[in-house]
Motif scaffolding. Sequence first.
Motif, PDB file in Angstrom:
ATOM      1  N   GLU A   1       1.949  -3.813   4.699  1.00 58.09           N
ATOM      2  CA  GLU A   1       2.609  -2.617   5.225  1.00 58.09           C
ATOM      3  C   GLU A   1       3.648  -2.907   6.303  1.00 58.09           C
ATOM      4  O   GLU A   1       4.682  -2.247   6.362  1.00 58.09           O
ATOM      5  CB  GLU A   1       1.567  -1.635   5.757  1.00 58.09           C
TER       6      GLU A   1
ATOM      7  N   HIS B   1      10.944   0.760   0.973  1.00 55.77           N
ATOM      8  CA  HIS B   1       9.582   0.364   1.366  1.00 55.77           C
ATOM      9  C   HIS B   1       8.783  -0.122   0.142  1.00 55.77           C
ATOM     10  O   HIS B   1       8.220  -1.222   0.145  1.00 55.77           O
ATOM     11  CB  HIS B   1       8.897   1.565   2.034  1.00 55.77           C
TER      12      HIS B   1
ATOM     13  N   GLU C   1       3.293   1.265  -4.630  1.00 58.54           N
ATOM     14  CA  GLU C   1       4.043   0.117  -5.140  1.00 58.54           C
ATOM     15  C   GLU C   1       3.350  -0.609  -6.281  1.00 58.54           C
ATOM     16  O   GLU C   1       3.221  -1.821  -6.240  1.00 58.54           O
ATOM     17  CB  GLU C   1       4.271  -0.863  -3.989  1.00 58.54           C
TER      18      GLU C   1
ATOM     19  N   ALA D   1       6.751  -4.122   4.460  1.00 60.54           N
ATOM     20  CA  ALA D   1       7.424  -3.057   3.701  1.00 60.54           C
ATOM     21  C   ALA D   1       8.171  -2.130   4.655  1.00 60.54           C
ATOM     22  O   ALA D   1       9.298  -1.699   4.382  1.00 60.54           O
ATOM     23  CB  ALA D   1       6.402  -2.277   2.881  1.00 60.54           C
TER      24      ALA D   1
ATOM     25  N   MET E   1       0.842  -1.186   0.000  1.00 59.45           N
ATOM     26  CA  MET E   1       0.000   0.000   0.000  1.00 59.45           C
ATOM     27  C   MET E   1       0.872   1.228   0.000  1.00 59.45           C
ATOM     28  O   MET E   1       2.063   1.192   0.265  1.00 59.45           O
ATOM     29  CB  MET E   1      -0.856  -0.036   1.276  1.00 59.45           C
ATOM     30  N   ARG E   2       0.232   2.307  -0.297  1.00 61.87           N
ATOM     31  CA  ARG E   2       0.943   3.565  -0.302  1.00 61.87           C
ATOM     32  C   ARG E   2       1.600   3.812   1.049  1.00 61.87           C
ATOM     33  O   ARG E   2       1.061   3.515   2.094  1.00 61.87           O
ATOM     34  CB  ARG E   2      -0.039   4.685  -0.605  1.00 61.87           C
ATOM     35  N   LYS E   3       2.770   4.387   0.975  1.00 63.61           N
ATOM     36  CA  LYS E   3       3.465   4.751   2.191  1.00 63.61           C
ATOM     37  C   LYS E   3       3.017   6.152   2.552  1.00 63.61           C
ATOM     38  O   LYS E   3       3.160   7.082   1.803  1.00 63.61           O
ATOM     39  CB  LYS E   3       4.967   4.721   1.917  1.00 63.61           C
TER      40      LYS E   3
ATOM     41  N   HIS F   1       7.441  -4.007  -1.202  1.00 65.41           N
ATOM     42  CA  HIS F   1       6.062  -4.345  -1.577  1.00 65.41           C
ATOM     43  C   HIS F   1       5.995  -5.173  -2.854  1.00 65.41           C
ATOM     44  O   HIS F   1       4.974  -5.813  -3.116  1.00 65.41           O
ATOM     45  CB  HIS F   1       5.263  -3.070  -1.827  1.00 65.41           C
TER      46      HIS F   1
ATOM     47  N   TYR G   1       1.870   0.036   9.954  1.00 64.15           N
ATOM     48  CA  TYR G   1       3.245   0.370   9.561  1.00 64.15           C
ATOM     49  C   TYR G   1       4.206   0.189  10.757  1.00 64.15           C
ATOM     50  O   TYR G   1       4.986  -0.752  10.763  1.00 64.15           O
ATOM     51  CB  TYR G   1       3.340   1.796   9.018  1.00 64.15           C
TER      52      TYR G   1
HETATM   53 ZN   LIG Z   1       3.415   0.624   1.912  1.00 61.73          ZN
END
Ligand SMILES: [Zn+2]
Length: 807
Positions: free
Chosen positions: A348, A325, A296, A351, A1-3, A329, A400
């Motif tokens: 997450e 990160h 990612e 990552a 997933m988006r960081k 992913h 996270y």
């Molecule tokens: Zn992520």
Amino acid sequence: MRKRNILAIVATLTVFNLSFISFTKAQTQYSSFLADPSGALREHNVDMEDMLLDIHFKPEKGLVEGKVTYTFTPIRSKIDSLYLDGPEINFKQVTLDGNDVKYKKTDAGITIYFSTPLIWDAKHKIMLDYEAHPKKGLYFIGWNDSTNRSRKEIWTQGELTDNRYWLPGYDDPDDKLITEVLVTFDSKYKVLSNGAKISEKDNKDGTKTWHYKMPHPHALYLVMLGIGNYDIFTTKAASGVTINEWYNADVPEKREPTYRYTDDIMNFLEKEIGVPYAWGSYSQIPVQDFLYGAMENTSATIFGDFFEVNNREFLDRNYIGVNAHEMTHQWFGDLITCRSGRNMWLHESFATYYAKLYSRHHFGEDNYRWNCRGEANAALAASKTDQNPLEYSGAGGRIYPKGSCVLGMLRYVVGDEEYHKAVAAYLEKHKFDNVEAYDFRIAFHDVLGINLDWFFDEWIERGGEPHYDVSYEQGIKSTILHIKQTQTINDVLTYFKMPIVAEVHYTDGTVDSKKEWVEGASSTITVPNTGGKTIDFVLFDPNSEILKSYVFHKGFEEWKAQALRAPNMIDRYDALVALRDTDINKKRDLLISVYNKETYQATKTEILSQLAKDDNTQTYSLFKKAIADNDYDARNAAITNINKIPASDMADYEKLLNDSSYHIEEVALGKLCEEYPDKKAEFLDRAKDIQGINLTGRIVWLRLSIEADRNKTDNLNTLIDYTTPAFEFRTRINAFQALQALNYLDNKTLRSLFDASLSWNSRLAGPANDVLTFYYKEDNYHKMIKDFYDNGNWTKEQKETLGKVVK
Ligand SMILES: [Zn+2]
């Protein structure tokens, strides 16, 4: 997933009905102590096998025109319809195996009806010809900038469920498919999508068609497009994986600092994870106004161009951590993918953890422990809001930092090589497929015969963290630590069971230690002291392996000994933190002598912050030494914390106006101007070339210059210009906030402010709204804003947004 910026995440406080809490834990594959309807699996009646997308755009109109064909197989004995996601998509034609079929458009998607039911195991092709003006998922950047200065880009952001706004399909992660994309666009630009580039063909009308195809199946939310004016640098990892570094063609000097260590990260991850990179080539592309840090997408990561830095900016911000990160992913998230939001931690946490491991590999053990501490603090802070488990769709931002800590503890419990072997087996078994937490847990049993039910129960399926109260007594031939767990116990929070080390350091420099299971309300660890030695200091969980909060009852002399002599940085740091409330005259000499021994920034920074308000010549000497330190963090901590710059040391502080770091230069400029306003013009002249990432330093310089001389309209006009849509969002926010500090507003700025408040990018709209709210409350500007709003031609949606401020 988006960081995301972890601090910016507001953990969702899920309201749950206590009657849903399961009091007896069934041995199911889906364990949870909370009812989790949002994490339920979605039902579907076909298996999607592949997708062919043929797409083009009219960017000035925000228009997407596409034809998408899916090959699928029914997975029920008989199906008479198929539902696909596609909100606000206008369908022009739908065919099944080449023949028109009936369909019904709904708000959220499309239902396709088959005149003859389809039976299972037979392959079919469904084609949808459509157009859309997507509000989400796909973004047109800069195409309507009337000054023609903004970068022009098209990019996508699919996770979690936004690709459906421009690409109709079964948009859930639990059905993987091979994707293939054909993009036709103006040949002046370059196009990136997932997988291998099959071809790039010129068309007669000045366009080109780019053809990309994935080598293996992945989830639909990972389909991406990145289009803009880019150049590409290609290199190879040790294993032969091709690495493509896309960079904005107008800033070639930023390519190397931005992508520094990329090949090293790939080499590290392939070895550390123990499973080869699966996607053939790996590309990364910076885009303007990105909604998160990075995303990612399979084989093609998108990241915000605020990470695109030159050599000097690299000191203030770098892409290394996010780079590691997102690359992680490609295994955890893309190669294996959770079926629903319940197990996002399987993406997450990994990552975050492997990026932290890369930092250790590159920057050393102290850096690793300091990152662990930051994560532990974030996890403990999140638990003050709610104590939701990691395996839970409402886990929030803790997937996270907490998840990363938990993986570190799992490795601490089972051992490095054992952990490594189980993780590799888990990935191999489920590659190109979906996973649940159960699959990860059972890998340890399958591979190592280790039953980790207890560990998953307390750290993953339940919430919270242990809080320990620790004290010790000296026995005849031993030191006995008494440990109480003081957290509140309820249905989701339990007593923790963990193996924990106690370490007794003696005044002769020797050490005794013992590792014991600490569990239940109270436990003891007895460390033998056969020689009857004198204790210097005692450590509970040296090097801070366990995610916890704790109180350890010790006196000043023992903390002092620990600060000076504990072998691990984080234990020395903890001793310093324990002295925060100690009288400055009691601790000054200690802090200064510890500073002179320390090499890592965290301990040095802590000391400088404790000494910041100390009006003492020794302390001033220490700060003078710190601002000349080669270590960026020491200089930064010194100038950030210093309470008063002594006139006698001014020449030394002025040197920071030519610091290699823009950020340090900016902070020094602010402090010097504030303390010595008479010399403001001189300081400003000395720092006149300051820039900084997203023009941060430049904007501070402009604000201070305008404060010094309001008649210099050039500076004011430049600052106002920075608020316009010709600039990326962080520059605009900085400029709005600088003008707010100056309490200045004119029509041009107001136009920009309304534009920003209405942006689809919440990271721009939020701060812009705050600035607009500030001005609206000011008598000087209230009417001006009201008139602008009343005379504007707003859509219903825009009125709703603006109406929250302009009442
Ligand atoms: Zn992520």
